[in-house]
Design a protein around this motif. Sequence first.
Motif, short mmCIF file in Angstrom:
data_model
loop_
_atom_site.label_atom_id
_atom_site.label_comp_id
_atom_site.label_asym_id
_atom_site.label_seq_id
_atom_site.Cartn_x
_atom_site.Cartn_y
_atom_site.Cartn_z
N PHE A 52 38.16 7.43 3.49
CA PHE A 52 39.06 7.41 4.64
C PHE A 52 40.51 7.67 4.20
O PHE A 52 41.27 8.35 4.90
CB PHE A 52 38.96 6.08 5.39
CG PHE A 52 37.65 5.93 6.13
CD1 PHE A 52 37.23 6.90 7.03
CD2 PHE A 52 36.82 4.83 5.91
CE1 PHE A 52 36.02 6.78 7.70
CE2 PHE A 52 35.61 4.71 6.58
CZ PHE A 52 35.21 5.68 7.47
N ASN A 65 42.93 3.11 13.71
CA ASN A 65 42.06 2.62 14.77
C ASN A 65 40.78 2.04 14.18
O ASN A 65 40.07 2.73 13.44
CB ASN A 65 41.71 3.77 15.73
CG ASN A 65 40.83 3.29 16.88
OD1 ASN A 65 41.10 2.25 17.47
ND2 ASN A 65 39.79 4.03 17.17
N ALA A 66 40.53 0.77 14.48
CA ALA A 66 39.26 0.16 14.08
C ALA A 66 38.39 0.11 15.32
O ALA A 66 38.61 -0.70 16.21
CB ALA A 66 39.48 -1.23 13.54
N PRO A 67 37.39 1.02 15.41
CA PRO A 67 36.59 1.07 16.64
C PRO A 67 35.73 -0.18 16.82
O PRO A 67 35.51 -0.94 15.88
CB PRO A 67 35.72 2.31 16.44
CG PRO A 67 35.76 2.63 15.00
CD PRO A 67 36.99 2.03 14.43
N VAL A 100 44.63 6.97 21.70
CA VAL A 100 44.42 7.72 20.45
C VAL A 100 44.04 9.18 20.71
O VAL A 100 43.85 9.94 19.75
CB VAL A 100 43.33 7.06 19.57
CG1 VAL A 100 43.76 5.67 19.14
CG2 VAL A 100 41.99 7.02 20.28
N GLY A 102 39.44 0.04 6.91
CA GLY A 102 39.43 1.50 7.01
C GLY A 102 40.50 2.03 7.95
O GLY A 102 40.94 3.17 7.82
N ALA A 103 40.91 1.17 8.89
CA ALA A 103 41.94 1.60 9.85
C ALA A 103 43.35 1.47 9.29
O ALA A 103 44.28 2.09 9.81
CB ALA A 103 41.81 0.77 11.13
N LEU A 131 41.30 10.40 22.26
CA LEU A 131 39.88 10.75 22.37
C LEU A 131 39.50 11.10 23.80
O LEU A 131 38.62 11.91 24.03
CB LEU A 131 39.02 9.56 21.92
CG LEU A 131 38.64 9.49 20.46
CD1 LEU A 131 37.75 8.28 20.22
CD2 LEU A 131 37.94 10.75 19.98
N TYR A 144 43.00 10.92 5.29
CA TYR A 144 44.37 10.78 5.81
C TYR A 144 45.41 11.32 4.83
O TYR A 144 46.59 11.03 4.96
CB TYR A 144 44.66 9.32 6.16
CG TYR A 144 44.13 8.92 7.52
CD1 TYR A 144 44.90 9.08 8.67
CD2 TYR A 144 42.83 8.43 7.66
CE1 TYR A 144 44.40 8.74 9.92
CE2 TYR A 144 42.33 8.09 8.91
CZ TYR A 144 43.12 8.24 10.04
OH TYR A 144 42.63 7.91 11.29
N ALA A 199 31.99 1.39 12.08
CA ALA A 199 31.83 2.81 11.78
C ALA A 199 32.07 3.03 10.29
O ALA A 199 33.18 3.37 9.87
CB ALA A 199 32.78 3.64 12.63
N ASN A 223 35.58 -2.52 8.22
CA ASN A 223 35.85 -1.60 9.33
C ASN A 223 37.35 -1.63 9.67
O ASN A 223 37.97 -0.58 9.91
CB ASN A 223 35.02 -2.04 10.54
CG ASN A 223 34.93 -0.99 11.61
OD1 ASN A 223 34.71 0.18 11.32
ND2 ASN A 223 35.12 -1.38 12.86
N MET A 224 37.94 -2.82 9.65
CA MET A 224 39.38 -2.95 9.92
C MET A 224 40.19 -2.38 8.77
O MET A 224 41.23 -1.72 8.99
CB MET A 224 39.74 -4.42 10.14
CG MET A 224 39.16 -5.00 11.42
SD MET A 224 39.38 -6.78 11.51
CE MET A 224 41.15 -6.90 11.63
N ARG A 266 48.49 11.30 14.74
CA ARG A 266 47.27 10.63 14.25
C ARG A 266 47.51 9.97 12.89
O ARG A 266 46.91 8.93 12.59
CB ARG A 266 46.13 11.63 14.14
CG ARG A 266 45.59 12.00 15.48
CD ARG A 266 44.34 12.82 15.40
NE ARG A 266 43.75 12.96 16.72
CZ ARG A 266 42.72 13.72 17.00
NH1 ARG A 266 42.16 14.42 16.06
NH2 ARG A 266 42.25 13.80 18.21
N MET A 267 48.35 10.59 12.08
CA MET A 267 48.66 10.00 10.78
C MET A 267 49.33 8.63 10.94
O MET A 267 49.25 7.79 10.05
CB MET A 267 49.60 10.92 9.99
CG MET A 267 48.98 12.21 9.52
SD MET A 267 47.79 11.96 8.21
CE MET A 267 48.88 11.71 6.81
#
Lengths: 296, 428
Positions: free
Chosen positions: A97, A77-79, A48, A144-145, A50, A101, A83, A141-142, A72-73
Amino acid sequence: MVAVKNLRKTFNSLVAVDDVSFTIDSGEVFGLLGPNGAGKTTIINMIVGLLKPDNGAINVDGSDDPTRIDVRMRIGNAPQAVALYESLTARENLTFFGKVYGLSGRRLKERVDWALSFARLEDRAKDRVDTFSGGMKRRLNMAGAVVHDPPVILFDEPTVGVDPQSRNLIFDSIEDLKRQGRTIVYTTHYMEEAQRLCDRVAVMDRGKILDLNTVDNLIEKHGGKAVIIAIFDTPPQDLSQFPGTIEGNTLRIETMQPTQDLVNLAQAGLKFRQLRVDRPDLETVFLNLTGRSLRD
Amino acid sequence: MGKIFTLAGKDLKLLLRDKASLFWVMAFPLAIALFFGAIFSGSGGSLSGMKIAVIDEDNTDFSAAYITELEGQSALRVSQMTRDSAFQKVRTGKLSAFIVLRENFGEYRGMFSADPLIEIGLDPARRMEAGYLQGLLTRANFTVLQKQFASFELFHTELDRIESDTSIWNDLTAEQNQLGKDLLSDLRGIVNNLEQEAAPDSGDTIAAKTGGGDLFAVDITAVTDDQVMPRTPFEVTFPSALLWAMIGCAATFAVSIVKERTAGTYLRLRLAPLTRTHILGGKGLACFVACVSISIILLLIGNLILGVRIVNLLILAIGVFSASFCFVGLTMCMSVMGKTEESVGGAAWGILMVAAMTGGGMIPVLFMPSWLLTISHFSPAKWSILAIEGGIWRDFTMSEMLLPVGMLIGIGVLCFGVGIGLLSRSDA
C-alpha cells in the motif's frame, strides 16, 4: 479541511443521502453516527470520489474533485470491510500500500514500521494475515489507510466485530492520530465510541442529518433529564424538600441539574445503601430524535 | 510504469503463495505432458511401433523372408503366435492387429493371385491403422521381391514358371496370348544379355548390372522429413502442456480480479492514486509474466530431461509471447462474467475447457472430424499450440507464423477491449 454542501444521492427510488451539509475543521475528529442504512458509508464514498453525488458539492483540502490523484494522496481510507491480501504478511501488505501511494526506499520502511507500531503488530509483522484474529486484521486494515501519512483519514465502522481488547487498542490509535493533528471522519453506530472519540457528531437517520453538534451539546439539547436513584436502608420520614418520587426504599429523581441535587442529598445527611445517576447519552439523543434505538 | 510493476509483483507473489492455483498452472500441465507422452511412447520415451502378430500358414522361404522384413521395420513390433492367441490379443486390445500369411503366399510371391494371400485381423474401430498397416505390408512385399529377383537363376525360374502356368494363358485370346509370349521372350532376351555381359565368376547380380538394385524400387519423395515431424511424443504433449498452463493462469487471474472486488482490495486500489489502466495493466502484466515464466520452466524440463527440441528459439519465443498475450485478453474478458469467485471460476474453466477441446488441447487436430476442424479455427487453443509447435518441431518461418500470431493477437486485443469495457461499466 472537508466540506460537503447539499449532498444528495439516490439509488433508483431509494434516497440514500438527502441534502446533507457539514464542514470539518483541520485536526477535528468528526463522527457520523447512525444505524445501518443511515447513509454514512455513502457519504464517505462520495467524499473519496468512489460515488458521484446526484447533487451538491464536496471540497477536500481545497479541491472540488476528490478523484484527482493529488487529492487521493492526501486522503487515507479504511473501508468497512477488511480489505487486505490474506496470503501476504502484515509488512508485505503495508509495503504494497505504501508503494501504491508512491513511497519508496527509507521513507517507505520508516512509514511501514510506524504503521505496524500504530496497529500494535510489530511482533506479527512477518506473519501472514490469514493467521490473524479479527481484531488484528481490523487494526492492520486501519494501518493500511495511514501508511502514506495522509492529513485526512476516513475510518468507516472500524470496530465492527472486534474483541474489547482490540477495540481499546483502536481507540488508543485514533487518539494518537488526533493528538498528531489529523482530520478524522469516523462513522459508527456505537454511541460510546462517538462519545469517547469525536469532537462533533452528526446524528444521521434515513439519509438525513438530524442534528450536528458537540456530544455535550447534543445531550443537553436532546438527551432529556438525568435520573438519580437512591436506595435507603431506612427511608427518612420527610422527603418533601427533595424533588422526585419514593416507592418503598427507593427515591427516584428526574433532574436537569443532577450534580446540585446530589449535593443537596449529601448535605441532608441521608444514608444510602445504593446511589446511581443515569445521565442521558447519545443513545438517548438518537432515541429522542427518531423514536427508535440505534441498534433497531 | 513503476506502479504497474508494483501491482504485478503483488499478484505474482499471491500466485506463488496459492498452492491450489500453482497446481493448476504448473503441476497439472506438467502431469498432462508426462502422462500422455508416456502413454504415446509406451514405457520408453520415443515413438514405438504398432504391435502386431504374424501367423505363417505358408511356411515357405518367401514367407520367412517376408516376416524377417516385417520384423526389421521400425514402425512395427512383430511377434509370432497361433491364430487363436492372436485373435484374443487383438480383441482385448493388447495387439493392434494380426496378419495371416496364407498357403500359396510364397508361390505367388505375395502377389498376382486371384485369392487374397494375406488376411488382416483388426478391430473395426481402428480402420485408420488398417490403412497404415496395409501400406507397411505392401512395402515389405516389394522389398522381399527386390532382394529375391536380384539373382539371374531365380529370374529364369520365375519366367519358366509363368510360361508353363496354363491357368494364366488358357483364359486369354490368341492375340493376348501372342503379346504375352512376346513380352516373356523380350524379358528373357534382356536377362540373357545382362548375364553374358557379367563376368562368369564375378558374382554380379541383376541389381548390380542395372545400377544398384532398384529393379523394383520406387522413388519415394518425402513430403515431410524428420526435421518437421515430432521426434518424441513429448514434442506433441509439451505444447499442449504450455496451453494448459496458460489456461490455468487465465482462470486463476480472472478469479483473482473478482476476488479483489469481493474482498474490497479492488475498492482500496480504486481509492489510491491509481488509474484503471494501472490496475488492469498490473493484472495483465502479472498474468503475462506468469504464462511466460511457467512456459519457460515447462520447456526447460521438456528440453533438458525429455529431449523436446527447440528448432527455432526466436519463433518459439514469438509463439509463447503471442499465446500469453491472447490469454491475458481472455482473462480480462472472463473476469467480468460474474460477480462472485464461484461464478467467474466456473465460467472461466468452462469456456477455456471448450476452447481447449475444440482447439486440440485434448484431441489432436490431426484426428478431428472435418466439422470440428472448422470450429477449431475459432479456438485460441488451436492457434496457441500451432504457434508454440512452430518453434518446437514445425520449424515455421516468420511468414508461416503470421497467421497463428495474428489470430492470437487479434483474439487477445478483442477480449481485452471487451473486458475493460465491461469492467468500466460495472465500476460506474
